[in-house]
Scaffold this motif. Structure first.
Motif: not given
Length: 685
Positions: A368-395
């Motif tokens: 995966a490609y996690i860009w700047d200032d991203v917040k990923i909270k607990s128990n998450c799974f990211i597979f071959r994706s793009i998360l742009a700046n300031n994206v937030v993944l909750e639990e």
């Protein structure tokens, strides 16, 4: 390189400087919805904006003046250049930004260039998303040495281009039409489809004027190059400069974005690698396993206290030894930017992590490609994706392959995003909607899709960036982030074999075509064998060998059946008959899965059995291979019992004495399969 000397209040003499035109806009929407907020040339690749790679290439080549053409986000681009090292007094190049808001193609940009009369010598034309370590000065020297001549005869020394034709993977192109006059002028021509067009052009001063004269020219390759090669009036020539042992590629789409990122991390682009620290303030260090880490990165550690002999801590007559063990796992090809905090029990492989990213506990990130200032909270799974700046993944968020989350999108909690989902905070207006789609303008967030705290709208791509009615929508999937090209399966039954023909001549005779096909097939089998021999010798992974074989298949316009016919005997040829069982186990354990990658249906399995049987029926020596090979392929799940039983009952498996003998060798194994199937059906009852 030292900066060019400057004269106060005067422009440099045109003949004393090398100029380049950089196209900051791609004139397509392949990176939407991310490019609604940021121009493509400023998207990060391994945490470095794409345009930095292009400008670094030009600076090393000795370019002193760059005309940067902008259409969308022009102010953002100008502000970036103003704050970058390229605006410093020591910068080796001078960048002049030209804004063309009405331009809709490369042709429009070059017509604007001609109108402003900015170019009066040879120049480099390049897109702002090219990554390369090529030495352009050598290409420039070759370009200048060609000169002008009214007649050219193509040979391996000149590399004059006499025909150019774009090819999409879908639909498969089977025919190519060439003017027979080409062969009157050029006695020796070669047809190549193994070259990568890196979109770097060395242009003479007449090129912008030719775009002005031919107002319908929009695209460099499809219009300009085609027009030059097919026109008797223009009297111009185009040359290809072939380079080896260098890296050059353009980030055309999400698929190439992923591929080029992996190449940078693998150091194929050296010296253009992360630890070269291209930008001011970069502080990457290269570590074992192709891991790159900036300073000020916080990786979680667990503290263990054990009783050891040693003088560390002395409490109540006991010595304690304190051990600090990293509780997060970093696999190969990982890049992490400064200010990032990673909690315990996190696993990261084949990924790029931006700056100031916060990753909670029990998170897995793969490809995966996690860009700047991203917040990923607990128990998450990211597979071959793009998360742009300031994206937030909750639990408890799962992001499946190929997803693209644009700026400021919020997902979760307890949400699973399906593959290839694209989300943006932008509301589509009715003017920008695809036909038949409902506008996002007045829609609320869909909590069932993005979660209770989610913020974002679904983005649907347009069918094509062109108006071509023959555009195949499968090309969009192939250009996606997580598409596996090794799994491409093309249907060949409805298409004729590849032919080059003169449009005004009669079709080739049936017998002539048949002879050509047989010779081509023999050459294909030879190349398959050579490809596998290299894989055996160099110890390639099955995935790499599969990719090379599929590329060869597509280049040769052959079928998966043809590929299996070439692959199976070559693999079996590695087995030592004198040490049959041990050798067969070893060879098939490693290379049996490669055969599985060439099988996509039950019918393919049965076809594989026929090919295996035909090969083993050649001699008694070969016959010994059949039983252990069949059993091992069954154990590897390459062949299933239904396919084996259907093959065994077929008349084709027993239509001559040698094949009948082969089938009898596996009769006990087939009987065991039949009995096992009966037992399974009885237990079900």
């Amino acid at each position: 390189m030292p900066p060019p000397s400057k004269t106060s209040g005067k422009n440099l003499e045109a003949e004393s400087i090398l100029q380049a035109v950089v196209l900051a806009d791609s004139f397509n929407e392949r990176f939407r919805p991310i490019t609604l907020d940021t121009p493509r040339c400023l998207l990060p690749l391994c945490n470095t904006p794409l345009i930095e790679y292009t400008l670094e290439l030009l600076a090393v080549a000795g370019v002193q003046a760059v005309y940067l053409f902008c259409r969308e986000h022009s102010e953002t681009i100008k502000n970036y250049i103003k704050k970058s090292k390229w605006s410093r007094s020591y910068s080796p190049i001078k960048i002049i930004t030209i804004v063309t808001p009405e331009a809709r193609s490369v042709g429009d940009a070059l017509r604007e260039l001609d109108a402003k009369q900015l170019i009066d010598s040879d120049f480099i034309l390049i897109s702002g998303d090219v990554v390369s370590n090529i030495q352009l000065e050598k290409v420039l020297d070759a370009h200048r040495s060609l000169g002008e001549s009214p007649i050219f005869v193509l040979d391996t020394k000149t590399n004059e281009c006499v025909h150019c034709e774009s090819v999409e993977l879908y639909p498969r192109k089977r025919r190519m039409t060439m003017d027979m006059e080409v062969f009157k002028k050029h006695a020796d021509v070669q047809i190549r489809n193994d070259l990568i067009d890196c979109q770097i052009d060395i242009c003479s001063v007449e090129v912008p004027a030719l775009f002005t004269e031919n107002f319908d020219y929009q695209d460099i390759r499809n219009d300009f190059v085609h027009g030059i090669l097919t026109s008797d009036l223009l009297g111009k020539t185009i040359y290809c400069h072939l380079v080896k042992d260098v890296y050059a590629a353009r980030v055309r789409n999400l698929h190439t974005y992923n591929a080029i990122s992996k190449d940078v991390l693998s150091r194929w682009t050296y010296p253009i690698v992360p630890d070269s620290n291209l930008q001011e303030g970069d502080s990457y260090e290269f570590m074992r396993g192709h891991i790159y880490k900036e300073k000020d990165v916080s990786l979680s550690r667990l503290i263990y206290v054990s009783i050891f002999e040693g003088l560390i801590i002395y409490v109540n007559n006991t010595y304690f030894f304190i051990i600090s063990i990293r509780s997060c796992s970093l696999g190969e090809k990982v890049l992490i930017g400064a200010g990032t905090e990673i909690a315990e029990n996190v696993k990261i492989t084949n990924s790029v992590i931006g700056r100031r990213v916060t990753i909670g506990p029990n998170v897995e990130i793969d490809g995966a490609y996690i860009w700047d200032d991203v917040k990923i909270k607990s128990n998450c799974f990211i597979f071959r994706s793009i998360l742009a700046n300031n994206v937030v993944l909750e639990e408890n968020v799962i992001v499946k392959r190929g997803c693209l989350l644009s700026y400021d999108v919020v997902i979760g909690p307890n949400v699973t995003l399906e593959p290839y989902t694209k989300l943006t905070k932008h509301k589509k207006t009715s003017e920008s909607d695809n036909e038949g789609e409902e506008s996002n303008e007045n829609k609320a967030y869909d909590s069932t899709l993005i979660g209770e705290h989610g913020q974002g709208y679904i983005w649907s791509d347009k069918v094509s960036d062109t108006d071509d009615d023959e555009f195949d929508t499968k090309n969009i999937q192939i250009a996606g982030l997580a598409h596996d090209i090794s799994n491409i399966s093309l249907t060949d039954s409805d298409s004729p074999p590849s032919v080059i023909y003169e449009s005004s001549s009669d079709e080739l005779s049936d017998s002539g075509e048949s002879t050509t096909e047989e010779e081509s097939l023999k050459e294909f089998f030879k190349e398959v064998s050579q490809t596998l021999e290299r894989a055996f010798l160099d110890g390639h992974a099955v995935e790499i060998a599969s990719l090379e074989l599929n590329t060869l298949r597509m280049a040769s316009n052959t079928t998966f059946h043809d590929l299996r016919v070439g692959v199976i005997p070559t693999i079996l040829g590695q087995i030592d008959i004198e040490n049959l069982l041990t050798s067969a186990e070893e060879i098939l354990e490693q290379w049996g899965p490669l055969i599985g990658k060439l099988i996509h249906s039950r019918q393919d399995q049965i076809d594989t059995l026929y090919i295996l049987q035909d090969h083993c029926a050649i001699t008694q020596h070969h016959a010994k291979l059949f039983a252990p090979t069949l059993k091992k392929l069954y154990l590897l799940d390459v062949l299933d019992e239904d396919a084996i039983l259907e093959w065994n009952s077929s008349e084709l498996a027993d239509n001559d004495s040698s094949k009948s003998s082969i089938r009898k060798k596996v009769a006990p194994f087939v009987k065991w399969l039949e009995e096992a199937e009966v037992e399974d059906s009885d237990s079900d009852d």
